[in-house]
Scaffold this motif. Structure first.
Motif, short mmCIF file in Angstrom:
data_model
loop_
_atom_site.label_atom_id
_atom_site.label_comp_id
_atom_site.label_asym_id
_atom_site.label_seq_id
_atom_site.Cartn_x
_atom_site.Cartn_y
_atom_site.Cartn_z
N TYR A 162 73.93 29.15 47.87
CA TYR A 162 74.62 29.31 49.15
C TYR A 162 76.10 29.00 48.99
CZ TYR A 162 76.01 28.27 53.98
OH TYR A 162 76.66 28.23 55.19
N VAL A 163 76.40 27.89 48.32
CA VAL A 163 77.80 27.49 48.12
C VAL A 163 78.54 28.58 47.33
CG1 VAL A 163 79.34 25.78 47.05
CG2 VAL A 163 77.24 25.02 48.21
N ARG A 164 77.90 29.08 46.25
CA ARG A 164 78.55 30.11 45.44
C ARG A 164 78.80 31.37 46.26
NH1 ARG A 164 74.76 28.94 41.20
NH2 ARG A 164 73.85 30.98 41.52
N ALA A 165 77.83 31.74 47.08
CA ALA A 165 77.97 32.97 47.89
C ALA A 165 79.12 32.83 48.89
CB ALA A 165 76.66 33.26 48.60
N ILE A 166 79.21 31.67 49.54
CA ILE A 166 80.28 31.48 50.53
C ILE A 166 81.64 31.48 49.84
CG2 ILE A 166 81.31 29.84 52.18
CD1 ILE A 166 78.86 30.70 53.47
N ARG A 216 82.53 32.99 47.07
CA ARG A 216 82.91 34.33 46.61
C ARG A 216 83.19 35.30 47.75
NH1 ARG A 216 84.78 33.01 42.42
NH2 ARG A 216 83.67 32.98 40.44
N SER A 217 82.46 35.17 48.86
CA SER A 217 82.64 36.16 49.92
C SER A 217 83.44 35.65 51.11
CB SER A 217 81.28 36.67 50.40
OG SER A 217 80.48 35.59 50.82
N ALA A 273 86.87 31.51 58.79
CA ALA A 273 88.06 30.76 58.36
C ALA A 273 87.96 30.27 56.91
CB ALA A 273 88.28 29.58 59.28
N MET A 274 86.81 30.43 56.29
CA MET A 274 86.64 29.99 54.90
C MET A 274 87.15 31.10 53.97
SD MET A 274 85.35 28.08 52.41
CE MET A 274 85.22 28.61 50.71
N PRO A 275 88.20 30.81 53.18
CA PRO A 275 88.75 31.86 52.31
C PRO A 275 87.82 32.17 51.14
CG PRO A 275 89.89 29.77 51.91
CD PRO A 275 88.91 29.53 53.04
N ALA A 276 87.82 33.42 50.69
CA ALA A 276 87.06 33.79 49.50
C ALA A 276 87.92 33.50 48.27
CB ALA A 276 86.72 35.28 49.55
N PHE A 277 87.26 33.08 47.18
CA PHE A 277 87.98 32.83 45.93
C PHE A 277 87.46 33.79 44.86
CE2 PHE A 277 88.33 28.93 48.32
CZ PHE A 277 89.65 28.55 48.13
N ARG A 278 88.39 34.49 44.18
CA ARG A 278 88.01 35.43 43.12
C ARG A 278 87.76 34.69 41.82
NH1 ARG A 278 92.69 38.54 45.60
NH2 ARG A 278 93.86 36.90 44.58
#
Ligand code: HEC
Length: 101
Positions: free
Chosen positions: A63-67, A69-70, A74-79
């Motif tokens: 779940y943490v990884r999915a959030i 990445r996507s 207001a939660m920014p995605a990290f590439r």
């Protein structure tokens, strides 16, 4: 969950942007450790009442990884160029196994 006010989010985004050059990675372009990444990136919002507390909630690593990445509202995605898979897996594990502060 309480709604995030636009001013709060804008402030956080502006502050993060200002911190970004030094916040993202060292001179080799890689994070030294997942703990460092959590402390410098995630804690910036998640231990500052900008984002919800993550520790001590047994959040599943997937779940943490999915959030991360996507992103989510207001939660920014990290590439992967910002936080690579290995470091992110470590961050997710750290959060999943953390105890409440
Ligand atoms: C710029 C601020 C900011 C940064 C930096 C940030 N987050 Fe977030 N995060 C948020 C906000 C705000 C939310 C709530 C989003 C919503 O529900 O609208 C959130 C939500 C989350 C959630 C979902 C929490 C839940 O209760 O379901 C997870 C997981 C998460 N973030 C992980 C991370 C991780 C891991 C990092 C570091 C790699 C990180 N975040 C960095 C702002 C941030």
């Amino acid at each position: 969950m309480k709604p995030w006010s636009a001013p709060t989010i804008l402030l956080a985004a502006a502050a993060l942007a200002a911190a970004a050059p030094s916040a993202f990675a060292d001179s080799s372009g890689k994070w030294k450790s997942s703990q460092e990444t959590y402390d410098k990136v995630c804690a910036y919002c998640h231990e500052a009442n900008v984002g919800p507390v993550l520790t001590g909630r047994k959040l599943p690593p997937e779940y943490v990884r999915a959030i991360v990445r996507s992103g989510n509202r207001a939660m920014p995605a990290f590439r992967p160029t910002e936080i690579d898979d290995e470091i992110l897996a470590g961050v997710a594990k750290l959060i999943a196994t953390s105890t409440a502060k």
